[in-house]
Motif scaffolding. Sequence first.
Motif, short mmCIF file in Angstrom:
data_model
loop_
_atom_site.label_atom_id
_atom_site.label_comp_id
_atom_site.label_asym_id
_atom_site.label_seq_id
_atom_site.Cartn_x
_atom_site.Cartn_y
_atom_site.Cartn_z
N ILE A 104 17.39 16.93 -48.36
CA ILE A 104 16.02 17.37 -48.12
C ILE A 104 15.53 16.95 -46.74
CG2 ILE A 104 14.91 15.33 -49.14
CD1 ILE A 104 12.87 17.42 -50.36
N GLU A 105 14.80 17.86 -46.10
CA GLU A 105 14.27 17.62 -44.76
C GLU A 105 12.75 17.50 -44.74
OE1 GLU A 105 15.78 20.70 -42.26
OE2 GLU A 105 17.89 20.13 -42.55
N SER A 106 12.08 18.13 -45.70
CA SER A 106 10.62 18.09 -45.73
C SER A 106 10.14 17.94 -47.16
CB SER A 106 10.04 19.36 -45.10
OG SER A 106 8.63 19.36 -45.17
N LEU A 107 9.33 16.90 -47.43
CA LEU A 107 8.78 16.65 -48.75
C LEU A 107 7.27 16.48 -48.61
CD1 LEU A 107 9.15 16.10 -51.77
CD2 LEU A 107 9.62 13.70 -51.21
N SER A 108 6.52 17.44 -49.18
CA SER A 108 5.06 17.44 -49.04
C SER A 108 4.40 17.45 -50.41
CB SER A 108 4.60 18.68 -48.25
OG SER A 108 5.17 18.69 -46.95
N LEU A 109 3.70 16.37 -50.73
CA LEU A 109 3.05 16.22 -52.03
C LEU A 109 1.59 15.81 -51.87
CD1 LEU A 109 5.95 14.18 -53.69
CD2 LEU A 109 5.51 16.62 -53.96
N HIS A 110 1.01 16.05 -50.70
CA HIS A 110 -0.34 15.58 -50.40
C HIS A 110 -1.42 16.38 -51.15
CE1 HIS A 110 0.96 18.60 -47.50
NE2 HIS A 110 -0.30 18.92 -47.30
N VAL A 111 -2.57 15.74 -51.25
CA VAL A 111 -3.77 16.30 -51.88
C VAL A 111 -3.49 16.69 -53.33
CG1 VAL A 111 -5.74 17.85 -51.60
CG2 VAL A 111 -4.36 17.23 -49.60
N ARG A 132 5.04 13.59 -46.67
CA ARG A 132 3.57 13.67 -46.77
C ARG A 132 3.13 13.45 -48.21
NH1 ARG A 132 1.59 19.12 -44.02
NH2 ARG A 132 -0.37 17.93 -43.96
N VAL A 133 2.45 12.34 -48.46
CA VAL A 133 1.91 12.05 -49.80
C VAL A 133 0.46 11.58 -49.71
CG1 VAL A 133 4.15 11.53 -50.85
CG2 VAL A 133 2.84 9.70 -49.76
N SER A 134 -0.22 11.91 -48.63
CA SER A 134 -1.59 11.45 -48.44
C SER A 134 -2.54 12.06 -49.47
CB SER A 134 -2.08 11.81 -47.03
OG SER A 134 -2.04 13.22 -46.85
N SER A 135 -3.69 11.44 -49.62
CA SER A 135 -4.73 11.91 -50.54
C SER A 135 -4.21 11.99 -51.97
CB SER A 135 -5.29 13.27 -50.09
OG SER A 135 -5.90 13.17 -48.82
N GLY A 158 -1.63 8.31 -45.75
CA GLY A 158 -3.02 7.90 -45.70
C GLY A 158 -3.83 8.33 -46.91
N LEU A 159 -5.01 7.68 -47.07
CA LEU A 159 -5.92 7.98 -48.17
C LEU A 159 -5.24 7.82 -49.53
CD1 LEU A 159 -6.89 10.11 -45.68
CD2 LEU A 159 -8.72 10.38 -47.33
N THR A 160 -4.55 6.70 -49.69
CA THR A 160 -3.93 6.33 -50.96
C THR A 160 -4.34 4.89 -51.28
OG1 THR A 160 -1.90 5.45 -49.97
CG2 THR A 160 -1.93 7.81 -50.48
N ARG A 183 -6.89 4.52 -44.09
CA ARG A 183 -7.67 4.40 -45.33
C ARG A 183 -6.80 4.06 -46.54
NH1 ARG A 183 -12.79 5.90 -44.24
NH2 ARG A 183 -13.15 7.27 -42.44
N CYS A 184 -5.98 3.03 -46.38
CA CYS A 184 -5.20 2.48 -47.49
C CYS A 184 -5.68 1.06 -47.74
CB CYS A 184 -3.71 2.52 -47.16
SG CYS A 184 -3.04 4.18 -46.92
N ARG A 185 -4.80 0.22 -48.24
CA ARG A 185 -5.12 -1.18 -48.47
C ARG A 185 -4.10 -2.07 -47.78
NH1 ARG A 185 -6.88 -1.02 -54.93
NH2 ARG A 185 -8.65 0.43 -54.65
N LEU A 186 -3.62 -1.63 -46.65
CA LEU A 186 -2.57 -2.33 -45.93
C LEU A 186 -3.11 -3.57 -45.22
CD1 LEU A 186 -0.94 0.88 -44.49
CD2 LEU A 186 0.13 -0.66 -46.15
N SER A 187 -2.35 -4.64 -45.26
CA SER A 187 -2.75 -5.89 -44.64
C SER A 187 -1.61 -6.40 -43.75
CB SER A 187 -3.10 -6.93 -45.72
OG SER A 187 -2.00 -7.14 -46.59
#
Length: 278
Positions: A104-111, A132-135, A158-160, A183-187
Motif C-alpha cells: 500500500i502507498e496511500s491510506l486515508s481514513l480521515h474525518v 491520513r487519520v486526522s479528525s 491531527g485533531l485526534t 490539536r492532539c495531546r502530544l507532550s
Amino acid sequence: EYSNWGWVGAFHLARTHLSGTLPPEYGNWHDCSSLVVTETKMSGTLPPSYSSWPSAMEMGFRDTQISGTLPPEWGAWVNVKLFEAAAAKMSGTLPASFGQWEQIESLSLHVNSFTGTLPPEFGKMTQLRSFRVSSNLISGTLPDSYGNWKQLTHLEVGLTLIGGTLPEAYAGCQKMRTVQLQRCRLSGTLPAAWGPAWPDMTAFQVHSNPLEGTLPPEFAQWRELRTFDIKDSKISGSLPGAYADWTNINLFDVSNSQIAGELPAEYQAWTSLGTFDV
C-alpha cells in the motif's frame, strides 16, 4: 443480479445521486481490482465478502454515508496500493490485519469516528507514502514502528486524541515532506533528530499540543520549509538564528508559547514571508 458479472475488473460510482448499499454478493467478482464509491449517497456497511478479491488494488469510499466498521477480513488483500474511506460515517477500530498490506502507498481514513489506537502492525507497510487519520477519536500513542515508513512523505494525524511523545524513530522516514499533528495531546520535546533526517520538509504543523523544551537548531536544515506552526504550546527558549536558512518560509507561527528573547536579525532573509506571529 449484478453478482453474476464475474468478469468485472473495475466498478466506479463517483459524483452521482445514486443511493443504496454495497451488496455482499459482489464478493463473486473475483477479478475486481478497483472499487471506487465516492461523493454519492451510498450507505450501509462494507461487506467482508469482498476479501475474496485477490486482485484488489484500489478501494475508495470517500464522501459517502457508509457506516459501520472496517472488515478485518480485508487484510487478505496482498496487492492493495490505495485505500480511502474518508469523510464517511465509519467507526470502530483500525484492524491490525491491514498491516499485511505491504504494497500500500496511500491510506486515508480521515474525518470519521474511528476509536482505539494506531496498530503497530501498520509499521509493515513499508511502501506507504501518505497516511491520513486526522479528525477521528483515535487515542493512545504514535507507534515507533512507523519509523519503518521510509517512503512516507505525508503524515496527518491531527485533531485526534493521540498523546505521548513524538517518536525520535520517525527520523527513519527520510522522505518526509509534510507533518500535521496539530490539536492532539502530544507532550515532550521536538526531536532534534528530525532535522537532518527530513531535508525535504515543507510543512510542519504541531500546534495546540502541550509540547515543551526548546526549538531544535537542527531544524534549520529544512531549507525547503514553507509552513512552521507550533502555536499554543509550552515550548520555551529563544528563536534560533539558524532558522534564517528557511528562505522559502511563508507562515511562521510560535504565538501563545513561552518563547522569549530577541527576534534574530538574520530573519530578514525571509523574503517570502506572508504570516509571522510570535
